[in-house]
Enzyme design. Structure first.
Site, PDB file in Angstrom:
ATOM      1  N   GLN A  51      21.728  51.733  53.105  1.00  0.00           N
ATOM      2  CA  GLN A  51      22.300  50.413  53.371  1.00  0.00           C
ATOM      3  C   GLN A  51      21.355  49.518  54.170  1.00  0.00           C
ATOM      4  O   GLN A  51      21.584  48.309  54.270  1.00  0.00           O
ATOM      5  CB  GLN A  51      23.635  50.536  54.121  1.00  0.00           C
ATOM      6  CG  GLN A  51      24.737  51.155  53.264  1.00  0.00           C
ATOM      7  CD  GLN A  51      26.019  51.310  54.060  1.00  0.00           C
ATOM      8  OE1 GLN A  51      26.165  52.254  54.818  1.00  0.00           O
ATOM      9  NE2 GLN A  51      26.933  50.371  53.918  1.00  0.00           N
ATOM     10  N   CYS A  88      33.684  49.032  53.389  1.00  0.00           N
ATOM     11  CA  CYS A  88      32.267  49.389  53.483  1.00  0.00           C
ATOM     12  C   CYS A  88      31.506  48.188  54.025  1.00  0.00           C
ATOM     13  O   CYS A  88      31.772  47.055  53.612  1.00  0.00           O
ATOM     14  CB  CYS A  88      31.749  49.768  52.096  1.00  0.00           C
ATOM     15  SG  CYS A  88      29.991  50.167  52.074  1.00  0.00           S
ATOM     16  N   LEU A  89      30.563  48.431  54.937  1.00  0.00           N
ATOM     17  CA  LEU A  89      29.785  47.325  55.504  1.00  0.00           C
ATOM     18  C   LEU A  89      28.969  46.594  54.433  1.00  0.00           C
ATOM     19  O   LEU A  89      28.599  45.443  54.631  1.00  0.00           O
ATOM     20  CB  LEU A  89      28.845  47.838  56.602  1.00  0.00           C
ATOM     21  CG  LEU A  89      29.524  48.349  57.886  1.00  0.00           C
ATOM     22  CD1 LEU A  89      28.489  48.895  58.854  1.00  0.00           C
ATOM     23  CD2 LEU A  89      30.358  47.266  58.549  1.00  0.00           C
TER      24      LEU A  89
END
Ligand code: ZN
Length: 148
Positions: A51, A88-89
């Protein structure tokens, strides 16, 4: 320490499989420190290296009882099911209901390469599964039974 940019949306890197960590060096420590700071700044309970654009099997989890650094994590046992809302980020503002094990056991290395064992339920079990999915290029979007 530095806050890194979180990759969002449909960026194809989020579908890629991360490679195992082989070197437990200063670069890994730096990555972990940055990931912890980035997760905290974003008010998240988990973050995977992919991410922040690093295709290595590294994630951090904070389910409210302290930060865990998980390097090369593997889920070694699971039991039962839970069905909860999960975001979710990388997909801010979106959420859905995902089916996860009620309990998971996981082993992972720390920043020094030592293996540690964890047992988790509820939110922490979901976070472990969610972050391990990221390392295999699977996002929560594929786990949502329905969007909420
Ligand atoms: Zn995520």
């Amino acid at each position: 320490m530095a806050i890194r940019k979180i990759i969002r949306g449909e960026d194809p890197i989020l579908r890629k499989k991360s490679r195992p960590v082989e070197k437990f060096d200063d670069r890994l420590s730096q990555l972990l420190d940055d990931m912890i700071q980035t997760m905290r700044a974003a008010n998240g309970c988990g973050l995977a290296a992919v991410q922040v654009g690093v295709l290595r099997r590294v994630c951090v989890v904070d389910a409210g009882d302290g930060v865990l650094e998980l390097v090369n994590p593997q889920i070694i046992a699971k039991e039962g099911t839970q069905r909860e809302q999960e975001g979710c980020l990388s997909f801010p503002g979106e959420s859905g209901v995902a089916l996860r094990p009620a309990m998971v056991k996981l082993r992972a290395q720390n920043r020094h390469g030592q293996w540690c064992f964890y047992k988790a339920e509820a939110l922490k079990a979901r976070a472990f599964c969610h972050e391990c999915d990221h390392l295999d290029g699977v996002t929560v979007k594929e786990r949502w039974l329905k969007k909420t």
